[in-house]
Write a protein that holds these residues in place. Structure first.
Motif, PDB file in Angstrom:
ATOM      1  N   THR A 169       0.834  -1.202   0.000  1.00 43.86           N
ATOM      2  CA  THR A 169       0.000   0.000   0.000  1.00 43.86           C
ATOM      3  C   THR A 169       0.870   1.254   0.000  1.00 43.86           C
ATOM      4  OG1 THR A 169      -1.804  -1.152   1.097  1.00 43.86           O
ATOM      5  CG2 THR A 169      -1.789   1.243   1.279  1.00 43.86           C
ATOM      6  N   ASP A 225      -6.112  -1.322  -4.710  1.00 45.82           N
ATOM      7  CA  ASP A 225      -5.368  -2.053  -3.673  1.00 45.82           C
ATOM      8  C   ASP A 225      -6.078  -3.357  -3.313  1.00 45.82           C
ATOM      9  OD1 ASP A 225      -3.351  -2.492  -1.862  1.00 45.82           O
ATOM     10  OD2 ASP A 225      -3.757  -0.719  -0.627  1.00 45.82           O
ATOM     11  N   ASP A 226      -5.313  -4.399  -3.075  1.00 47.94           N
ATOM     12  CA  ASP A 226      -5.854  -5.688  -2.624  1.00 47.94           C
ATOM     13  C   ASP A 226      -6.909  -6.257  -3.549  1.00 47.94           C
ATOM     14  OD1 ASP A 226      -4.296  -6.162  -0.317  1.00 47.94           O
ATOM     15  OD2 ASP A 226      -5.423  -4.619   0.768  1.00 47.94           O
TER      16      ASP A 226
HETATM   17 MG    MG Z   1      -2.118  -2.889   2.002  1.00 53.16          MG
END
Ligand code: MG
Ligand code: ADP
Length: 458
Positions: A169, A225-226
């Motif tokens: 991140t 993200d993710d």
């Molecule tokens: Mg992360």
């Protein structure tokens, strides 16, 4: 005098006995919710603030209040605002804060760091100047630099993968922050995939899906993200696929992170997988000892805290798999020495860390978890284990279930059983919900950390 006036008057006194930055940090978004038979209940924004105020400022606050109103005999703290709002320090503080920025301490700075930019969703603390590069993340870092030089061309999409807490991140947001710095009109959007999914569900409900699509398709850089969570549902993958293509065809940059490489996300649709594999894929591994040491020293330097070398070495030797935990251990050691007014040395570090590193799982029990949670949220233990759906009990109960699952490795049926004979699906749902929230909420991470410290401490 009403409770708002009382609180404002008390704050004016409290402020005199504290440094301005500490005051700003710890009394932000506080107020008096009610006064009942001599006990004033002070609301605070989170468990972290409550812990701090209770341990450090209980007396100061009580004194200040009693000087104005001797009817008050004691104070209690509660998390969150009472229904109906209640007076708060916030608006006033934000006004002052603007001129005070240069003057903030680490504590206040930390709070400020968590403010996310409303347009881009980027957190300003994630930049390259505080990102340590070592052999474990060299490739990912180099790929990031290429993207910054020529966004939307060669490395598109950029796919970064690696385990939890290893800086994915941080890295992908740093790219966004850097590009905005270099090109002020560049439009960046950062979104965790869970948030993206939530927005889609919401937009479908309100028939605003086209507006949402436009929003995502108008950017120069989309950072997702993710992504592994998106792979769970076809509908979401489809939405993302269309957004992806729309951007890709316009040569807009896409950056994706995941906990594993595309080929290991079993439910990922083939068309998305081949898109991802058409770009640049880079992993982030585990930092070696030297790098862990460098990371710790960098963090201490940023916070301007002097820490003995042997303490650094001790932390770096004991925490190996997760940079977030490395940072967390450092914070806890600093915090423990502040709270106890003891010097920050290897012995105190050992005390704090050993509770954590060799967490004696066998010594903790469901009872301890329930007790710690009831204490932390100031509710009765029995409220946790009954079937009451009162809002005040729901979240603590979910956290209790989560901790039983993760700290005791209890089975879902037995967890459900402990909480008023609930079904195992309720337990699963609770654990997943807290797990999801934990990934995006620093506040919750801190609350749970404090609770865990309690559980393992005594
Ligand atoms: Mg992360
Ligand atoms: P992930 O997304 O991989 O789970 P994060 O990016 O959230 O991990 O990183 C966890 C914490 O560790 C963050 O506070 C981040 O700032 C810090 N961190 C991670 N990698 C580095 C690094 N290379 N240098 C400095 N800090 C880092």
């Amino acid at each position: 005098m009403d409770k708002e006036e009382l609180w404002q008057a008390a704050l004016a006194k409290i402020e005199l006995s504290l440094s301005r930055p500490s005051f700003l940090t710890w009394f932000q978004e506080t107020g008096i919710s009610h006064i009942d038979s001599g006990v004033a209940t002070v609301f605070v924004p989170n468990g972290f603030a409550r812990e701090w105020l209770q341990n450090k400022y209980h007396k100061t606050i009580l004194h200040a209040i009693r000087e104005i109103s001797s009817d008050v005999r004691d104070i209690h703290f509660m998390i969150g605002k009472p229904a109906g709002g209640g007076p708060s320090l916030k608006s006033d503080l934000t006004k002052k804060k603007r001129t005070q920025d240069s003057y903030l301490t680490d504590d206040a700075q930390q709070l400020k760091e968590f403010t996310v930019h409303p347009e881009t969703n980027l957190n300003p603390r994630y930049v390259f100047s505080n990102f340590v590069v070592g052999s474990f993340n060299e490739l990912a870092h180099a790929a990031a630099q290429s993207v910054i030089k020529n966004p939307g061309t060669s490395y598109n999409p950029l796919f970064i993968y690696g385990g939890v807490g290893l800086g994915k991140t941080h890295l992908i947001q740093a790219i966004g922050n850097e590009l905005i710095q270099q090109r002020p009109n560049y439009k960046v959007k950062y979104v965790p995939s869970e948030k993206f999914m939530g927005e889609i569900v919401e937009a479908l409900k309100n028939q605003e899906i086209n507006r949402l699509k436009e929003k995502y398709r108008a950017v120069d850089l989309l950072i997702m993200d993710d992504i592994q969570f998106i792979a769970r549902t076809e509908k979401m993958q489809e939405e993302f696929f269309h957004t992806f293509n729309a951007l890709y065809e316009k040569n807009k940059q896409i950056i994706i992170s995941s906990d594993r490489p595309p080929q290991a996300i079993s439910t990922l649709e083939e068309r998305l997988r081949s898109r991802f594999e058409g770009g640049m894929i880079a992993d982030v591994g585990l930092p070696d000892f030297e790098t862990r040491l460098t990371i710790l020293k960098t963090k201490a330097e940023i916070k301007k805290i002097a820490i003995p070398e042997d303490v650094f070495v001790f932390i770096a030797e004991n925490i190996k798999n997760n940079i977030r935990e490395l940072e967390g251990a450092l914070n806890r050691i600093v915090m423990a020495s502040k709270l106890s007014n003891k010097p920050l040395d290897i012995d105190s570090a050992k005390r704090v860390i050993s509770d954590h590193v060799s967490a004696p799982k066998k010594f903790i029990s469901a009872r301890k978890i329930i007790k710690a949670i009831a204490e932390f949220y100031e509710i009765e233990e029995r409220d946790l284990v009954t079937r009451s759906r009162k809002k005040d009990f729901v979240k603590p109960r979910q956290i209790a279930m989560y901790l039983m699952r993760h700290e005791l490795e209890s089975s879902y049926p037995s967890i459900g059983d402990k909480f008023g004979g609930r079904d195992h699906t309720t337990a699963i749902h609770s654990c997943e919900k807290i797990g999801r929230e934990l990934r995006i909420s620093h506040e919750l991470q801190e609350e749970i950390q404090i609770i865990k410290d309690r559980i393992y401490l005594d």
